[in-house]
Structures are given as structure tokens and as C-alpha cells.
Design a protein around this motif. Structure first.
Motif, PDB file in Angstrom:
ATOM      1  N   VAL A 153      -0.607   9.159   8.970  1.00  0.00           N
ATOM      2  CA  VAL A 153      -1.712  10.100   8.805  1.00  0.00           C
ATOM      3  C   VAL A 153      -1.466  11.007   7.605  1.00  0.00           C
ATOM      4  CG1 VAL A 153      -3.026  11.930   9.935  1.00  0.00           C
ATOM      5  CG2 VAL A 153      -2.072  10.065  11.296  1.00  0.00           C
ATOM      6  N   ASP A 154      -2.518  11.180   6.798  1.00  0.00           N
ATOM      7  CA  ASP A 154      -2.507  12.113   5.667  1.00  0.00           C
ATOM      8  C   ASP A 154      -1.241  11.953   4.832  1.00  0.00           C
ATOM      9  OD1 ASP A 154      -4.988  13.154   6.460  1.00  0.00           O
ATOM     10  OD2 ASP A 154      -4.012  14.535   7.837  1.00  0.00           O
ATOM     11  N   SER A 155      -0.512  13.031   4.647  1.00  0.00           N
ATOM     12  CA  SER A 155       0.674  13.002   3.785  1.00  0.00           C
ATOM     13  C   SER A 155       1.966  13.036   4.593  1.00  0.00           C
ATOM     14  CB  SER A 155       0.620  14.181   2.816  1.00  0.00           C
ATOM     15  OG  SER A 155       0.696  15.398   3.538  1.00  0.00           O
ATOM     16  N   ALA A 156       1.934  12.602   5.849  1.00  0.00           N
ATOM     17  CA  ALA A 156       3.119  12.695   6.717  1.00  0.00           C
ATOM     18  C   ALA A 156       4.327  11.978   6.109  1.00  0.00           C
ATOM     19  CB  ALA A 156       2.810  12.136   8.096  1.00  0.00           C
ATOM     20  N   LEU A 157       4.136  10.771   5.594  1.00  0.00           N
ATOM     21  CA  LEU A 157       5.265  10.033   5.022  1.00  0.00           C
ATOM     22  C   LEU A 157       5.768  10.712   3.760  1.00  0.00           C
ATOM     23  CD1 LEU A 157       7.214   7.673   5.028  1.00  0.00           C
ATOM     24  CD2 LEU A 157       5.479   6.328   3.819  1.00  0.00           C
ATOM     25  N   LEU A 158       4.874  11.066   2.878  1.00  0.00           N
ATOM     26  CA  LEU A 158       5.279  11.718   1.630  1.00  0.00           C
ATOM     27  C   LEU A 158       5.982  13.047   1.912  1.00  0.00           C
ATOM     28  CD1 LEU A 158       5.410  11.617  -1.404  1.00  0.00           C
ATOM     29  CD2 LEU A 158       3.114  12.577  -1.476  1.00  0.00           C
ATOM     30  N   ASP A 159       5.469  13.814   2.864  1.00  0.00           N
ATOM     31  CA  ASP A 159       6.116  15.080   3.228  1.00  0.00           C
ATOM     32  C   ASP A 159       7.527  14.841   3.771  1.00  0.00           C
ATOM     33  OD1 ASP A 159       3.792  16.385   2.485  1.00  0.00           O
ATOM     34  OD2 ASP A 159       3.089  16.683   4.547  1.00  0.00           O
ATOM     35  N   MET A 205      16.148  10.693  10.683  1.00  0.00           N
ATOM     36  CA  MET A 205      15.672  12.008  10.284  1.00  0.00           C
ATOM     37  C   MET A 205      14.271  12.284  10.823  1.00  0.00           C
ATOM     38  SD  MET A 205      15.035  13.501   6.474  1.00  0.00           S
ATOM     39  CE  MET A 205      13.297  13.106   6.441  1.00  0.00           C
ATOM     40  N   GLN A 206      13.392  11.266  10.753  1.00  0.00           N
ATOM     41  CA  GLN A 206      12.000  11.436  11.166  1.00  0.00           C
ATOM     42  C   GLN A 206      11.495  10.112  11.712  1.00  0.00           C
ATOM     43  OE1 GLN A 206      10.074  14.404  10.551  1.00  0.00           O
ATOM     44  NE2 GLN A 206       8.606  13.432  11.911  1.00  0.00           N
ATOM     45  N   LEU A 207      10.725  10.159  12.795  1.00  0.00           N
ATOM     46  CA  LEU A 207      10.056   8.985  13.319  1.00  0.00           C
ATOM     47  C   LEU A 207       8.551   9.223  13.191  1.00  0.00           C
ATOM     48  CD1 LEU A 207      10.954   6.765  16.218  1.00  0.00           C
ATOM     49  CD2 LEU A 207       8.627   7.612  16.117  1.00  0.00           C
ATOM     50  N   LEU A 208       7.888   8.326  12.467  1.00  0.00           N
ATOM     51  CA  LEU A 208       6.446   8.446  12.239  1.00  0.00           C
ATOM     52  C   LEU A 208       5.743   7.248  12.847  1.00  0.00           C
ATOM     53  CD1 LEU A 208       6.454   9.521   8.489  1.00  0.00           C
ATOM     54  CD2 LEU A 208       6.186  11.004  10.491  1.00  0.00           C
ATOM     55  N   SER A 252       0.832  -1.209   0.000  1.00  0.00           N
ATOM     56  CA  SER A 252       0.000   0.000   0.000  1.00  0.00           C
ATOM     57  C   SER A 252       0.863   1.255   0.000  1.00  0.00           C
ATOM     58  CB  SER A 252      -0.979  -0.001   1.172  1.00  0.00           C
ATOM     59  OG  SER A 252      -0.299   0.037   2.402  1.00  0.00           O
ATOM     60  N   LEU A 253       1.956   1.256   0.749  1.00  0.00           N
ATOM     61  CA  LEU A 253       2.842   2.423   0.739  1.00  0.00           C
ATOM     62  C   LEU A 253       3.514   2.590  -0.620  1.00  0.00           C
ATOM     63  CD1 LEU A 253       4.464   2.270   4.297  1.00  0.00           C
ATOM     64  CD2 LEU A 253       2.671   3.825   3.462  1.00  0.00           C
ATOM     65  N   LYS A 254       3.910   1.483  -1.220  1.00  0.00           N
ATOM     66  CA  LYS A 254       4.518   1.555  -2.553  1.00  0.00           C
ATOM     67  C   LYS A 254       3.539   2.182  -3.548  1.00  0.00           C
ATOM     68  CE  LYS A 254       6.515  -1.042  -6.300  1.00  0.00           C
ATOM     69  NZ  LYS A 254       7.228  -2.155  -6.791  1.00  0.00           N
ATOM     70  N   PHE A 255       2.299   1.721  -3.526  1.00  0.00           N
ATOM     71  CA  PHE A 255       1.286   2.259  -4.431  1.00  0.00           C
ATOM     72  C   PHE A 255       1.125   3.762  -4.235  1.00  0.00           C
ATOM     73  CE2 PHE A 255      -3.138   3.441  -5.283  1.00  0.00           C
ATOM     74  CZ  PHE A 255      -3.227   3.087  -6.623  1.00  0.00           C
ATOM     75  N   ALA A 256       1.007   4.185  -2.989  1.00  0.00           N
ATOM     76  CA  ALA A 256       0.807   5.609  -2.696  1.00  0.00           C
ATOM     77  C   ALA A 256       2.011   6.449  -3.120  1.00  0.00           C
ATOM     78  CB  ALA A 256       0.547   5.802  -1.202  1.00  0.00           C
ATOM     79  N   LEU A 257       3.207   5.968  -2.886  1.00  0.00           N
ATOM     80  CA  LEU A 257       4.410   6.734  -3.235  1.00  0.00           C
ATOM     81  C   LEU A 257       4.622   6.783  -4.747  1.00  0.00           C
ATOM     82  CD1 LEU A 257       6.785   5.538  -0.385  1.00  0.00           C
ATOM     83  CD2 LEU A 257       5.567   7.729  -0.551  1.00  0.00           C
ATOM     84  N   GLU A 258       4.290   5.712  -5.432  1.00  0.00           N
ATOM     85  CA  GLU A 258       4.436   5.712  -6.886  1.00  0.00           C
ATOM     86  C   GLU A 258       3.448   6.664  -7.548  1.00  0.00           C
ATOM     87  OE1 GLU A 258       4.342   1.524  -7.873  1.00  0.00           O
ATOM     88  OE2 GLU A 258       6.542   1.404  -7.730  1.00  0.00           O
ATOM     89  N   LEU A 259       2.324   6.935  -6.901  1.00  0.00           N
ATOM     90  CA  LEU A 259       1.387   7.934  -7.424  1.00  0.00           C
ATOM     91  C   LEU A 259       2.029   9.318  -7.453  1.00  0.00           C
ATOM     92  CD1 LEU A 259      -1.999   6.942  -5.744  1.00  0.00           C
ATOM     93  CD2 LEU A 259      -1.352   6.689  -8.152  1.00  0.00           C
ATOM     94  N   ASP A 260       3.033   9.527  -6.597  1.00  0.00           N
ATOM     95  CA  ASP A 260       3.755  10.796  -6.546  1.00  0.00           C
ATOM     96  C   ASP A 260       5.029  10.745  -7.390  1.00  0.00           C
ATOM     97  OD1 ASP A 260       5.448  12.996  -4.521  1.00  0.00           O
ATOM     98  OD2 ASP A 260       3.427  13.426  -5.241  1.00  0.00           O
TER      99      ASP A 260
END
Length: 133
Positions: free
Chosen positions: A109-115, A101-104, A20-28
């Protein structure tokens, strides 16, 4: 002229999360390569070509911080985004000390990973770690 896609390595032991994360990131328009374990990541052919690593903390075998230690020992420097289902204050301190760099926290939530990934790409290589040669 076609823009080259940025490679993101994503490590999570949960196949549904990975996909699911791969799909969402590839959309970007990001290129995403998946690994199910830290050990698999350490053997990945494109490890040195990645611009960012998204790393699950809790996995069988090596946990996310163990993987980070192994990467640093290899001299690899790239921004790390650590994801976890339960972010304790102790884990936050350990992650900061390790250079994360970042711990999520999951669920993401929302675009936190993409951001966070976009921020990592803008920063380039992680400035506090040794560079690979």
C-alpha cells in the motif's frame, strides 16, 4: 559530485511483482537487483554490497525465512523486509524471532515498501546479526 546509489536486492518468484517493484524503487534513485528464488539470491555476486533485502516469504524451494537462516549462517547482516500475501500472527512471530526488520502484506500500500527501505538505509547494517568479513 554524484551520489552513489544504494543497492537493494529484491527476491520474489513473480516476475511481474519483481519488475514493477524495481521500476518503482528506481524512480526513487535506488539501484535494484532482482532474483527469482532464494537459491539465486544466495549465489548473487553483490550480496555483501546490498544495504537492504526485500524478500518474498512464499516461494518455491526455500521460503523467505529459510533464506534468512541461510544468510545468517553465512554471517551476512543486512536489514530484511519480508513481503507476503498472507501475514498470519504465527508468521509475524517467526519473522520477528528471525530478525526481520519489517513484514509487509501484499498488495503493498502507498509508500510502505519505500518507507521501510529508507528506514533500513538510515539504520545501516542490522545490529543484531553477525557482520560479514
Amino acid at each position: 559530485m554524484r551520489k552513489e546509489k544504494r543497492l537493494i536486492l529484491l527476491v520474489d518468484d513473480d516476475l511481474a511483482v519483481r519488475e514493477s517493484l524495481k521500476f518503482a524503487l528506481e524512480l526513487d534513485d535506488l539501484s535494484v537487483s532482482l532474483c527469482g528464488t532464494g537459491e539465486e539470491l544466495l549465489l548473487h555476486d553483490d550480496l555483501g554490497a546490498a544495504c537492504c533485502l526485500v524478500l518474498d516469504y512464499q516461494m518455491p524451494g526455500m521460503d523467505g525465512l529459510d533464506v534468512l537462516d541461510a544468510l545468517r549462517a553465512k554471517g551476512l547482516a543486512l536489514p530484511i523486509i519480508l513481503i507476503t500475501g498472507h501475514a498470519t500472527e504465527s508468521l509475524r512471530r517467526r519473522a520477528r524471532k528471525a530478525g526481520v526488520m519489517q513484514l509487509l502484506e501484499k498488495p503493498l500500500v502507498d509508500s510502505a515498501l519505500l518507507d521501510s527501505i529508507r528506514h533500513a538505509i538510515r539504520l545501516g547494517r542490522y545490529p543484531g546479526a553477525a557482520r560479514s568479513h
